[in-house]
Design an enzyme around this catalytic site. Structure first.
Site, PDB file in Angstrom:
ATOM      1  N   SER A 162       0.870  -1.190   0.000  1.00 59.94           N
ATOM      2  CA  SER A 162       0.000   0.000   0.000  1.00 59.94           C
ATOM      3  C   SER A 162       0.897   1.228   0.000  1.00 59.94           C
ATOM      4  O   SER A 162       2.082   1.137   0.385  1.00 59.94           O
ATOM      5  CB  SER A 162      -0.858  -0.002   1.274  1.00 59.94           C
ATOM      6  N   TYR A 175      -1.568  -1.359  10.379  1.00 57.24           N
ATOM      7  CA  TYR A 175      -1.709  -1.458   8.922  1.00 57.24           C
ATOM      8  C   TYR A 175      -0.442  -0.928   8.236  1.00 57.24           C
ATOM      9  O   TYR A 175       0.124  -1.592   7.363  1.00 57.24           O
ATOM     10  CB  TYR A 175      -2.944  -0.677   8.460  1.00 57.24           C
ATOM     11  N   SER A 178       2.459  -3.275   8.785  1.00 56.52           N
ATOM     12  CA  SER A 178       2.307  -4.523   8.021  1.00 56.52           C
ATOM     13  C   SER A 178       2.649  -4.289   6.547  1.00 56.52           C
ATOM     14  O   SER A 178       3.295  -5.131   5.905  1.00 56.52           O
ATOM     15  CB  SER A 178       0.885  -5.081   8.158  1.00 56.52           C
ATOM     16  N   LYS A 179       2.254  -3.153   6.001  1.00 51.41           N
ATOM     17  CA  LYS A 179       2.490  -2.891   4.578  1.00 51.41           C
ATOM     18  C   LYS A 179       3.959  -2.553   4.311  1.00 51.41           C
ATOM     19  O   LYS A 179       4.506  -2.924   3.271  1.00 51.41           O
ATOM     20  CB  LYS A 179       1.568  -1.772   4.088  1.00 51.41           C
ATOM     21  N   ILE A 208      -8.341   3.257  -3.233  1.00 54.03           N
ATOM     22  CA  ILE A 208      -9.057   2.525  -4.274  1.00 54.03           C
ATOM     23  C   ILE A 208     -10.487   2.263  -3.806  1.00 54.03           C
ATOM     24  O   ILE A 208     -10.712   1.946  -2.626  1.00 54.03           O
ATOM     25  CB  ILE A 208      -8.357   1.171  -4.580  1.00 54.03           C
TER      26      ILE A 208
HETATM   27  N1  LIG Z   1      -8.674  -0.510  -1.218  1.00 57.48           N
HETATM   28  C1  LIG Z   1      -7.600   0.239  -1.077  1.00 57.48           C
HETATM   29  O1  LIG Z   1      -7.665   1.482  -1.120  1.00 57.48           O
HETATM   30  C2  LIG Z   1      -6.243  -0.403  -0.882  1.00 57.48           C
HETATM   31  C3  LIG Z   1      -5.130   0.431  -0.939  1.00 57.48           C
HETATM   32  C4  LIG Z   1      -3.871  -0.123  -0.759  1.00 57.48           C
HETATM   33  C5  LIG Z   1      -3.743  -1.471  -0.523  1.00 57.48           C
HETATM   34  N2  LIG Z   1      -4.848  -2.259  -0.458  1.00 57.48           N
HETATM   35  C6  LIG Z   1      -4.623  -3.683  -0.199  1.00 57.48           C
HETATM   36  O2  LIG Z   1      -5.142  -4.450  -1.259  1.00 57.48           O
HETATM   37  C7  LIG Z   1      -5.552  -5.724  -0.750  1.00 57.48           C
HETATM   38  C8  LIG Z   1      -6.998  -5.975  -1.157  1.00 57.48           C
HETATM   39  O3  LIG Z   1      -7.811  -4.985  -0.539  1.00 57.48           O
HETATM   40  P1  LIG Z   1      -9.285  -4.608  -1.049  1.00 57.48           P
HETATM   41  O4  LIG Z   1      -9.385  -3.145  -1.043  1.00 57.48           O
HETATM   42  O5  LIG Z   1      -9.592  -5.367  -2.274  1.00 57.48           O
HETATM   43  O6  LIG Z   1     -10.138  -5.127   0.192  1.00 57.48           O
HETATM   44  P2  LIG Z   1     -11.429  -6.091   0.263  1.00 57.48           P
HETATM   45  O7  LIG Z   1     -11.856  -6.014   1.666  1.00 57.48           O
HETATM   46  O8  LIG Z   1     -12.392  -5.735  -0.816  1.00 57.48           O
HETATM   47  O9  LIG Z   1     -10.848  -7.548  -0.048  1.00 57.48           O
HETATM   48  C9  LIG Z   1     -10.031  -8.235   0.858  1.00 57.48           C
HETATM   49  C10 LIG Z   1     -10.307  -9.719   0.748  1.00 57.48           C
HETATM   50  O10 LIG Z   1      -9.389 -10.403   1.625  1.00 57.48           O
HETATM   51  C11 LIG Z   1     -10.112 -11.431   2.288  1.00 57.48           C
HETATM   52  N3  LIG Z   1      -9.426 -11.772   3.543  1.00 57.48           N
HETATM   53  C12 LIG Z   1      -9.291 -11.015   4.646  1.00 57.48           C
HETATM   54  N4  LIG Z   1      -8.615 -11.684   5.582  1.00 57.48           N
HETATM   55  C13 LIG Z   1      -8.311 -12.904   5.067  1.00 57.48           C
HETATM   56  C14 LIG Z   1      -7.610 -14.033   5.547  1.00 57.48           C
HETATM   57  N5  LIG Z   1      -7.087 -14.076   6.782  1.00 57.48           N
HETATM   58  N6  LIG Z   1      -7.475 -15.103   4.729  1.00 57.48           N
HETATM   59  C15 LIG Z   1      -8.010 -15.096   3.476  1.00 57.48           C
HETATM   60  N7  LIG Z   1      -8.696 -14.053   2.977  1.00 57.48           N
HETATM   61  C16 LIG Z   1      -8.833 -12.962   3.760  1.00 57.48           C
HETATM   62  C17 LIG Z   1     -11.496 -10.852   2.509  1.00 57.48           C
HETATM   63  O11 LIG Z   1     -12.460 -11.860   2.773  1.00 57.48           O
HETATM   64  C18 LIG Z   1     -11.721 -10.119   1.191  1.00 57.48           C
HETATM   65  O12 LIG Z   1     -12.328 -10.965   0.242  1.00 57.48           O
HETATM   66  C19 LIG Z   1      -5.347  -5.666   0.760  1.00 57.48           C
HETATM   67  O13 LIG Z   1      -4.087  -6.219   1.077  1.00 57.48           O
HETATM   68  C20 LIG Z   1      -5.317  -4.175   1.035  1.00 57.48           C
HETATM   69  O14 LIG Z   1      -4.621  -3.874   2.213  1.00 57.48           O
HETATM   70  C21 LIG Z   1      -6.094  -1.764  -0.634  1.00 57.48           C
END
Ligand SMILES: NC(=O)c1ccc[n+]([C@@H]2O[C@H](COP(=O)([O-])OP(=O)(O)OC[C@H]3O[C@@H](n4cnc5c(N)ncnc54)[C@H](O)[C@@H]3O)[C@@H](O)[C@H]2O)c1
Length: 270
Positions: A162, A175, A178-179, A208
């Site tokens: 992230s 968070y 972790s990132k 996002i």
């Molecule tokens: N959305 C953003 O703005 C953003 C920005 C930077 C990074 N990210 C990263 O991108 C990745 C996806 O995020 P997203 O926005 O699609 O979120 P999201 O919540 O839509 O999807 C996350 C998915 O991970 C699954 N999950 C959570 N814990 C789990 C576990 N212990 N085992 C298996 N599955 C698990 C959830 O069930 C979900 O389907 C994450 O690592 C998030 O930190 C997201």
């Protein structure tokens, strides 16, 4: 015409929602077969159906990525079903310990912010975020890497970090830490696996539009903060992040390893 990932096999953790789901669909559209690994069986089954509708094979393996046993079972089930693992994407993640992508609430934003400051933070809450976001990415990456090494096939590993690996904000330390860990994990794995023809890269998205940012988008102050940091002045889409993943998974990035790429609308300029 053959796709960029024609007949390759990709594991997508977190593939039931948001960015992981978008990556699964784009990879399938480019010819890949997909193993979805997630806690959410119902949404996972929907992604599997959507991949199959693109005429690609797909399975769902219920996996808690913070469990070594379950990550190993996921890799074994994928090899058993498809015969190989070519691509591993670690997109499973949580923004805070109680986060549920099925029902994202604003609980943490509404709570007394100081309760989530490091000096007050509950140790279990800290640990759960690190278990899923950092240890889970490591466990799923290494389970896939072992199979890639065994089959001498090379491969591609893509981890979701992230911008928060590089941006600090009060109240979200687990968070951010972790990132930042995923960023260094990616660099270390890249060096350890380069001799096996396995490339390891990370994506550090900005803000996002997925369930994860729903609580932030629900509040003017949350949205204003995010957009204040984003020169393009909008949230990105999961599909835009998926395009970065496709670049990293395909031969278009054949000279990239150990890198962190930022689809972020200009938040980070270094
Ligand atoms: N959305 C953003 O703005 C953003 C920005 C930077 C990074 N990210 C990263 O991108 C990745 C996806 O995020 P997203 O926005 O699609 O979120 P999201 O919540 O839509 O999807 C996350 C998915 O991970 C699954 N999950 C959570 N814990 C789990 C576990 N212990 N085992 C298996 N599955 C698990 C959830 O069930 C979900 O389907 C994450 O690592 C998030 O930190 C997201």
């Amino acid at each position: 015409m053959a796709g960029k990932l024609q007949d390759q096999v990709a594991i997508i953790t977190g593939g039931a929602s948001g960015i992981g789901e978008a990556i699964a669909l784009l990879f399938a559209a480019e010819g890949a077969h997909i193993a979805i690994a997630d806690l959410n069986e119902e949404s996972g089954a929907q992604t599997v159906s959507a991949v199959k509708a693109l005429d690609r094979d797909a399975i769902f393996v219920r996996t808690d990525t913070s469990s070594e046993e379950q990550c190993e079972a996921l890799a074994s089930a994928t090899v058993e079903h498809f015969g190989a693992i070519n691509i591993q994407v670690g997109a499973a993640g949580i923004s805070y310990s109680q986060y549920n992508s099925d029902n994202p609430t604003s609980a943490q934003l509404l709570a007394d912010p100081e309760a989530s400051f490091l000096i007050n933070a509950d140790l279990n809450a800290w640990q759960r975020v690190l278990d899923v976001n950092l240890t889970g990415v490591m466990l799923s990456a290494r389970a896939a890497a072992k199979r890639m090494i065994e089959s001498d096939s090379g491969g591609n590993i893509i981890n979701l970090a992230s911008i928060m690996a590089k941006v600090s904000r009060p109240g979200v330390a687990p968070y951010c830490v972790s990132k930042a860990g995923v960023w260094m994990l990616t660099k270390c794995l890249a060096m350890e696996l380069v001799g096996y023809n396995i490339r390891v890269n990370a994506i550090g998205p900005g803000f996002i539009e997925t369930p994860m940012t729903a609580p932030m988008r629900a509040f003017e102050s949350g949205s204003d903060w995010a957009m204040g940091l984003t020169p393009m002045g909008r949230f990105g889409t999961a599909e835009e992040v998926a395009k970065t993943a496709l670049f990293l998974a395909s031969d278009d990035s054949s000279f990239y390893t150990g890198k962190l790429l930022h689809p972020d609308g200009g938040v980070l300029t270094d």
